[in-house]
Design an enzyme around this catalytic site. Structure first.
Site, PDB file in Angstrom:
ATOM      1  N   ARG A 117      -9.726  15.135 -22.359  1.00 51.47           N
ATOM      2  CA  ARG A 117      -9.662  14.489 -23.676  1.00 51.47           C
ATOM      3  C   ARG A 117     -10.979  14.530 -24.444  1.00 51.47           C
ATOM      4  O   ARG A 117     -12.056  14.469 -23.840  1.00 51.47           O
ATOM      5  CB  ARG A 117      -9.236  13.019 -23.505  1.00 51.47           C
ATOM      6  CG  ARG A 117      -7.838  12.897 -22.961  1.00 51.47           C
ATOM      7  CD  ARG A 117      -7.305  11.472 -22.916  1.00 51.47           C
ATOM      8  NE  ARG A 117      -5.858  11.503 -22.687  1.00 51.47           N
ATOM      9  CZ  ARG A 117      -5.288  11.638 -21.467  1.00 51.47           C
ATOM     10  NH1 ARG A 117      -6.045  11.712 -20.380  1.00 51.47           N
ATOM     11  NH2 ARG A 117      -3.981  11.707 -21.359  1.00 51.47           N
ATOM     12  N   HIS A 146      -6.427  18.683 -23.813  1.00 56.48           N
ATOM     13  CA  HIS A 146      -6.196  20.040 -23.294  1.00 56.48           C
ATOM     14  C   HIS A 146      -6.193  21.114 -24.376  1.00 56.48           C
ATOM     15  O   HIS A 146      -5.331  22.002 -24.400  1.00 56.48           O
ATOM     16  CB  HIS A 146      -4.880  20.082 -22.512  1.00 56.48           C
ATOM     17  CG  HIS A 146      -4.863  19.241 -21.258  1.00 56.48           C
ATOM     18  ND1 HIS A 146      -6.003  18.872 -20.586  1.00 56.48           N
ATOM     19  CD2 HIS A 146      -3.832  18.695 -20.558  1.00 56.48           C
ATOM     20  CE1 HIS A 146      -5.678  18.142 -19.531  1.00 56.48           C
ATOM     21  NE2 HIS A 146      -4.377  18.010 -19.488  1.00 56.48           N
ATOM     22  N   HIS A 220      -3.992  23.448 -14.210  1.00 54.71           N
ATOM     23  CA  HIS A 220      -3.198  22.213 -14.172  1.00 54.71           C
ATOM     24  C   HIS A 220      -2.010  22.337 -13.223  1.00 54.71           C
ATOM     25  O   HIS A 220      -0.911  21.880 -13.516  1.00 54.71           O
ATOM     26  CB  HIS A 220      -2.727  21.900 -15.591  1.00 54.71           C
ATOM     27  CG  HIS A 220      -2.358  20.478 -15.836  1.00 54.71           C
ATOM     28  ND1 HIS A 220      -1.307  19.854 -15.196  1.00 54.71           N
ATOM     29  CD2 HIS A 220      -2.900  19.546 -16.646  1.00 54.71           C
ATOM     30  CE1 HIS A 220      -1.219  18.615 -15.615  1.00 54.71           C
ATOM     31  NE2 HIS A 220      -2.172  18.393 -16.492  1.00 54.71           N
ATOM     32  N   ASP A 292      -5.459   8.511 -12.891  1.00 48.82           N
ATOM     33  CA  ASP A 292      -5.579   9.544 -13.924  1.00 48.82           C
ATOM     34  C   ASP A 292      -7.024   9.476 -14.406  1.00 48.82           C
ATOM     35  O   ASP A 292      -7.306   9.105 -15.538  1.00 48.82           O
ATOM     36  CB  ASP A 292      -4.577   9.260 -15.060  1.00 48.82           C
ATOM     37  CG  ASP A 292      -4.488  10.432 -16.034  1.00 48.82           C
ATOM     38  OD1 ASP A 292      -5.222  11.419 -15.842  1.00 48.82           O
ATOM     39  OD2 ASP A 292      -3.691  10.348 -16.987  1.00 48.82           O
ATOM     40  N   GLU A 357      -7.809  18.804 -10.953  1.00 48.61           N
ATOM     41  CA  GLU A 357      -8.313  19.681 -12.004  1.00 48.61           C
ATOM     42  C   GLU A 357      -9.837  19.662 -12.020  1.00 48.61           C
ATOM     43  O   GLU A 357     -10.441  18.671 -12.425  1.00 48.61           O
ATOM     44  CB  GLU A 357      -7.786  19.208 -13.359  1.00 48.61           C
ATOM     45  CG  GLU A 357      -6.281  19.059 -13.408  1.00 48.61           C
ATOM     46  CD  GLU A 357      -5.835  18.127 -14.536  1.00 48.61           C
ATOM     47  OE1 GLU A 357      -6.356  18.239 -15.660  1.00 48.61           O
ATOM     48  OE2 GLU A 357      -4.974  17.272 -14.290  1.00 48.61           O
TER      49      GLU A 357
HETATM   50  C1  BGC Z   1      -4.308  14.266 -17.714  1.00 53.45           C
HETATM   51  C2  BGC Z   1      -3.172  13.326 -17.984  1.00 53.45           C
HETATM   52  C3  BGC Z   1      -2.190  14.001 -18.879  1.00 53.45           C
HETATM   53  C4  BGC Z   1      -1.722  15.253 -18.208  1.00 53.45           C
HETATM   54  C5  BGC Z   1      -0.752  16.008 -19.076  1.00 53.45           C
HETATM   55  C6  BGC Z   1      -3.770  15.519 -17.106  1.00 53.45           C
HETATM   56  O1  BGC Z   1      -4.798  16.445 -16.983  1.00 53.45           O
HETATM   57  O2  BGC Z   1      -5.244  13.699 -16.851  1.00 53.45           O
HETATM   58  O3  BGC Z   1      -3.628  12.142 -18.590  1.00 53.45           O
HETATM   59  O4  BGC Z   1      -1.104  13.165 -19.160  1.00 53.45           O
HETATM   60  O5  BGC Z   1      -2.814  16.083 -17.957  1.00 53.45           O
HETATM   61  O6  BGC Z   1      -0.123  16.967 -18.317  1.00 53.45           O
END
Ligand code: BGC
Length: 392
Positions: A117, A146, A220, A292, A357
């Site tokens: 983010r 992303h 991811h 998360d 990740e």
């Molecule tokens: C994030 C999550 C997000 C997800 C979406 C992850 O990398 O940490 O917050 O909802 O990606 O696929």
């Protein structure tokens, strides 16, 4: 090593399925002994705007098999042996491009230009302020996630098969134009996936730019060692080689602090079941709806070093994640639901997969205390991450 285009070379599981010699419907495929490494290429349909997508089956000499598409470099299937040698698809994905376009674009995907983010979708660099699409809003607070509305996950990359000794792989290239999703600079990117005889999936990321720009690429992939759509990952045991994490606000943006994990549910410095403390009375867990968060790795050397280990006791599957990156996002699929169909006709579930990740910490362009993600002209962005598969 063998390469076939449109092939029925019966060396990869997907090719076997195409040739009718084994089943993809949840039946484990047993293999023994050394496998001849191969890359098999076939079409995987089209994107909604009509671009052709290629599908690669990489069969590693150690027996791991990966199905990968050049749309977002997404890993569609990943077969690894369990303790008895039985191979199961341990990742989340879709059978068709449309699944990624309509259900979840990040499953198994390359992520960029900036993974994770950026607060309010804004950052300032060399005196100029840049505005990015705000495509995400945890706690109703908008941010850019992303790479924005069309991140690298939504590009069809140029792709070609690779082989070097007993290693097989795919090379992906693309150019993200100056101003892409609001980011400055034309960015030329190369990513290589390698599968080695030791069952290592090695990812090499490289990029160069013509203007200073933030770059923070990652992968991811979701893991579920019991198999795709086989329940939650709460029973997986996780180790993170990290004594500190970056606490977030309710928008999941780091506060800037680096906080010791000792004595908290974020302490994975020794192996812990993911579900053991996930419901603890903890503000950070409430903000994330579970784990998360971003952990600051103990190794900050830029050299390949252990980041995480994951183990599931019924199958014996074991993974080590090694990286040159300084941080890792552990996301345990809190936003996954049972509305999402799996590849075998069985729906997924809340926390039905977890992602590890490797990256720089979120919002680094706005966080002067975090290691920089700014790539400048003349410099080369180079990072490596390895997912090392095994059993215990
Ligand atoms: C994030 C999550 C997000 C997800 C979406 C992850 O990398 O940490 O917050 O909802 O990606 O696929």
């Amino acid at each position: 090593m063998k390469t076939r285009v449109q092939g029925f070379l019966c060396a990869g599981v997907a090719a076997c399925v195409a040739a009718g010699c084994c089943s993809d419907k949840g039946v484990d495929v047993k293999k023994s002994g050394a496998v001849e490494p191969s890359v098999v290429v076939k079409p995987f349909g089209k994107t909604k705007d009509g671009q052709l997508v290629n599908h690669y089956t990489l069969t590693g000499a150690g027996g791991v098999v990966m199905d990968v598409i050049d749309y977002g470099g997404k890993v569609v299937r990943l077969y690894t042996p369990d303790r008895s040698g039985a191979k199961t698809d341990i990742t989340l994905g879709f059978n068709e491009v449309a699944g990624y376009e309509t259900q979840d674009k990040y499953f198994g995907s390359l992520i960029g230009r900036y993974g994770n983010r950026i607060a309010n979708g804004k950052f300032t660099l060399d005196g100029a302020t840049y505005t990015l699409p705000t495509n995400n809003a945890p706690g109703s607070i908008p941010c850019s996630l992303h790479g924005g509305d069309k991140g690298f996950d939504a590009y069809v990359w140029h792709s070609e098969p690779l082989s070097e000794g007993k290693n097989v792989g795919i090379k992906f290239n693309m150019t993200s134009p100056d101003g892409d999703q609001g980011y400055p600079g034309k960015l030329d990117i190369t990513v290589r996936y390698w599968l080695t005889p030791e069952n290592v999936w090695r990812i090499e990321y490289e990029a160069v730019t013509d203007k200073a720009t933030p770059v923070n690429m990652t992968q991811h992939l979701y893991f579920n060692f019991k198999g795709e759509a086989e329940g939650t990952i709460l029973d997986h045991e996780l180790t993170l080689f990290a004594d500190r994490m970056t606490p977030v606000d309710k928008g999941l943006i780091p506060t800037g602090a680096l906080v010791p994990v000792k004595g908290t549910p974020f302490d994975f410095t020794t192996p812990w079941l993911i579900g053991a403390r996930i419901d603890a009375d903890n503000e950070q867990l409430r903000f994330g709806g579970g784990y998360d968060h971003n952990w600051v790795l103990n190794s900050q050397s830029g050299k390949l070093a252990p980041a995480a280990a994951l183990y599931e006791k019924t199958t014996g599957r074991y993974l080590e994640v090694w990286t040159t990156e300084p941080a890792i996002q552990f996301y345990c699929g809190n936003f996954l639901t049972d509305k999402v169909p799996g590849k075998r006709g069985k729906n997924l579930c809340h926390r039905g997969g977890l992602a590890l990740e490797t990256q720089h910490s979120p919002d680094s362009p706005n966080q002067p205390g975090f290691p920089s993600t700014i790539l400048r002209p003349g410099a080369v962005y180079k990072t490596v991450t390895e997912y090392r598969f095994g059993v215990r």
